[in-house]
Design an enzyme around this catalytic site. Structure first.
Site, mmCIF file in Angstrom:
data_model
loop_
_atom_site.group_PDB
_atom_site.id
_atom_site.type_symbol
_atom_site.label_atom_id
_atom_site.label_comp_id
_atom_site.label_asym_id
_atom_site.label_seq_id
_atom_site.Cartn_x
_atom_site.Cartn_y
_atom_site.Cartn_z
ATOM 1 N N ARG A 1 12.281 2.175 -8.005
ATOM 2 C CA ARG A 1 12.093 1.809 -9.339
ATOM 3 C C ARG A 1 13.562 1.098 -10.094
ATOM 4 N NH1 ARG A 1 7.630 5.797 -9.021
ATOM 5 N NH2 ARG A 1 9.211 7.321 -9.491
ATOM 6 N N PHE B 1 -1.203 -1.747 -8.102
ATOM 7 C CA PHE B 1 -1.411 -0.142 -7.896
ATOM 8 C C PHE B 1 -0.451 0.603 -8.595
ATOM 9 C CE2 PHE B 1 -1.898 -2.570 -3.741
ATOM 10 C CZ PHE B 1 -3.307 -2.156 -3.440
ATOM 11 N N ASP C 1 -4.797 -1.332 -11.479
ATOM 12 C CA ASP C 1 -5.036 -0.243 -11.011
ATOM 13 C C ASP C 1 -6.468 0.018 -10.917
ATOM 14 O OD1 ASP C 1 -3.028 2.406 -9.991
ATOM 15 O OD2 ASP C 1 -4.912 2.747 -10.223
ATOM 16 N N SER C 2 -7.025 0.774 -9.956
ATOM 17 C CA SER C 2 -8.444 0.932 -10.252
ATOM 18 C C SER C 2 -8.928 2.277 -10.889
ATOM 19 C CB SER C 2 -9.197 0.925 -8.577
ATOM 20 O OG SER C 2 -8.321 1.949 -7.969
ATOM 21 N N ASP D 1 2.514 -1.335 -4.081
ATOM 22 C CA ASP D 1 2.702 0.119 -3.885
ATOM 23 C C ASP D 1 1.409 0.428 -3.581
ATOM 24 O OD1 ASP D 1 3.958 2.261 -3.231
ATOM 25 O OD2 ASP D 1 4.156 2.872 -5.377
ATOM 26 N N CYS E 1 3.329 3.625 2.607
ATOM 27 C CA CYS E 1 3.604 5.072 2.663
ATOM 28 C C CYS E 1 2.589 5.832 3.810
ATOM 29 C CB CYS E 1 3.335 5.608 1.401
ATOM 30 S SG CYS E 1 1.621 5.577 0.789
HETATM 31 N N1 SAH Z 1 3.605 2.467 -8.068
HETATM 32 C C1 SAH Z 1 3.055 3.782 -8.557
HETATM 33 C C2 SAH Z 1 2.369 4.553 -7.396
HETATM 34 C C3 SAH Z 1 1.257 3.885 -6.836
HETATM 35 S S1 SAH Z 1 0.130 5.094 -6.029
HETATM 36 C C4 SAH Z 1 4.328 4.447 -9.227
HETATM 37 O O1 SAH Z 1 5.439 4.010 -8.937
HETATM 38 O O2 SAH Z 1 4.008 5.371 -9.755
HETATM 39 C C5 SAH Z 1 -1.219 4.238 -5.529
HETATM 40 C C6 SAH Z 1 -2.285 3.695 -6.652
HETATM 41 O O3 SAH Z 1 -3.213 2.739 -6.206
HETATM 42 C C7 SAH Z 1 -2.961 4.991 -7.472
HETATM 43 O O4 SAH Z 1 -2.736 4.897 -8.845
HETATM 44 C C8 SAH Z 1 -4.439 4.385 -7.269
HETATM 45 O O5 SAH Z 1 -5.447 4.649 -8.381
HETATM 46 C C9 SAH Z 1 -4.503 2.922 -6.873
HETATM 47 N N2 SAH Z 1 -5.583 2.308 -6.276
HETATM 48 C C10 SAH Z 1 -6.007 3.057 -5.124
HETATM 49 N N3 SAH Z 1 -6.716 1.836 -4.039
HETATM 50 C C11 SAH Z 1 -6.796 0.921 -5.109
HETATM 51 C C12 SAH Z 1 -7.437 -0.470 -5.126
HETATM 52 N N4 SAH Z 1 -8.243 -0.721 -4.094
HETATM 53 N N5 SAH Z 1 -7.264 -1.366 -6.250
HETATM 54 C C13 SAH Z 1 -6.345 -0.836 -7.087
HETATM 55 N N6 SAH Z 1 -5.857 0.351 -7.199
HETATM 56 C C14 SAH Z 1 -5.789 1.181 -6.178
#
Ligand code: SAH
Length: 394
Positions: A209, A225, A247-248, A297, A337
């Site tokens: 970040r 995400f 995000d979902s 991510d 990850c």
């Molecule tokens: N980048 C973030 C962490 C991401 S964690 C940070 O720095 O804090 C992964 C995220 O993806 C979660 O919030 C989850 O709700 C979301 N997610 C999972 N599958 C998804 C999809 N198909 N579309 C959108 N968001 C999704």
């Protein structure tokens, strides 16, 4: 101590200090050790190899505590490991960083034990029968080593089922403050340790970040995400012109908005979408919108080796779409990850995506987990987070 004898030749990984014994490597077990009980592991020719925590329900049947025959596995041993892990993080906490991972499981000599610090609160996860057996000692040691007001337990990960353990969440020590604020890079994030994902925040992306913040100035950014806005807040603090965050999880987006607001950033620079990234990227492509920087991510697409092919297709799909949405000279910060997807494979996937997208691009940086997530050299499985910073040719 119950004695566990390995099949001939199966002592090799333990001699290299790898911390796992798989069920197939075991020739004989003396008696019936209970879940989490300490057992002594011997080679087929009778040499002592290690003391380990017994996990009768798991394919990883024993997890090593110590390779030293003289080392007693007791309260003092567990507390010592916790203290050493916490002490190693001292340089990573200061006035602008009030949180970090304190205990990173196998790589800190505490298999299956995770502890993250957010200000004055520690969030603990126990993913192994051994961690579960020593729960009381771990909690006391965390309180003692950190001086924190509370330890909250989030032992609700699916991997608990593989160890035959039900989930457990709640206060393990002290009292939770009404609000938990993490300062990362001087930026404020509200942490929901009770209902947030994992322990509440993805601390492993801290230095990444920071790097995104450093290159965000003047850019139109797409944060896919986004969870509670980690990269979004960092990019805006770095002077991004705009961020579209997807995000979902509606809860995560609500918190992301709060995190932007409480850093004194004008919300007018952000747009939030509660959507599936796979579908939304296609919509954006059809709308002919483009960006100067895109962050991908996603969650772990490959929980085990069996899922690697499917995960590879999913990674390729979003990377291909992202590379199409990127303006010439734009940056893609793309992560995986999934432990089973190696850095090498991930690079091949992104290369395939660029080829299919018709994008001429080059790697200008590589990402890994931050220093509070060490990877013990004998435990390469711990190296799960990898990422590439890719620049599209101008
Ligand atoms: N980048 C973030 C962490 C991401 S964690 C940070 O720095 O804090 C992964 C995220 O993806 C979660 O919030 C989850 O709700 C979301 N997610 C999972 N599958 C998804 C999809 N198909 N579309 C959108 N968001 C999704």
């Amino acid at each position: 101590m119950h004695r566990v004898t390995l099949q001939p030749g199966r002592e090799k990984s333990l001699r290299q200090k790898h911390p796992w014994v798989f069920s197939g490597a075991i020739a004989a077990v003396e008696g019936a050790p209970a879940a989490g009980e300490t057992v002594a592991i011997y080679s087929a020719d009778g040499a002592f190899l290690a003391s380990a925590a017994w996990s009768p329900a798991s394919a990883i049947r024993a997890r090593i505590w110590s390779f030293d025959a003289r080392q007693a596995i007791d309260d003092a041993f567990i507390a010592g490991r916790v203290r050493a892990a916490v002490a190693a993080r001292a340089p990573m906490l200061d006035a602008t960083h009030t949180g970090c991972r304190l205990v990173h499981a196998e790589s800190d000599g505490l298999p299956g034990v995770i502890a993250d610090r957010y200000g004055e609160v520690v969030v603990m996860q126990l993913h192994s029968a051994g961690g579960e057996a020593w729960r009381g000692s771990i909690v006391s040691a965390l309180v003692e080593a950190t001086g924190c007001a509370a330890v909250y337990e989030r032992s609700d990960a699916e991997v608990r089922a593989l160890e035959g353990m039900p989930s457990r969440t709640g206060i393990a020590a002290g009292v939770l403050p009404a609000r938990i604020i993490l300062l990362e890079d001087g930026l404020r994030y509200d942490i929901d340790v009770i209902a947030g994902q994992k322990t509440g925040f993805f601390l492993d992306q801290r230095q990444n970040r920071h790097r995104i913040r450093a290159v965000a100035a003047g850019r139109d950014v797409l944060d896919c995400f986004c969870y509670t806005g980690g990269f979004t807040v960092a990019a805006l603090a770095g002077g991004a012109r705009s961020v579209l965050a997807i995000d979902s999880s509606a809860d995560a987006l609500t918190r992301a908005r709060q995190n932007v607001a409480q850093n004194g950033i004008d919300d007018a620079r952000c747009e939030w979408r509660d959507a599936d990234v796979f579908a939304e990227l296609r919509k954006i492509r059809d709308g002919a919108k483009s960006f100067d920087m895109i962050v991908l991510d996603p969650p772990k697409f490959a929980p085990t080796a069996r899922h690697i092919d499917k995960a590879a297709r999913a990674y390729k799909d979003i990377n291909l779409l992202a590379l199409k949405l990127l303006r010439p000279g734009g940056l893609l910060a793309t992560f995986s990850c999934s432990g089973g997807v190696t850095a090498d494979l991930f690079q091949k996937i992104v290369a395939g995506a660029a080829l299919d997208a018709g994008a001429d691009a080059a790697i200008i940086g590589r990402f890994s987990a931050s220093a509070d997530h060490p990877v013990a050299l004998e435990f390469p499985e711990g190296d799960y987070l990898k990422g590439l910073l890719v620049r599209k040719k101008a």
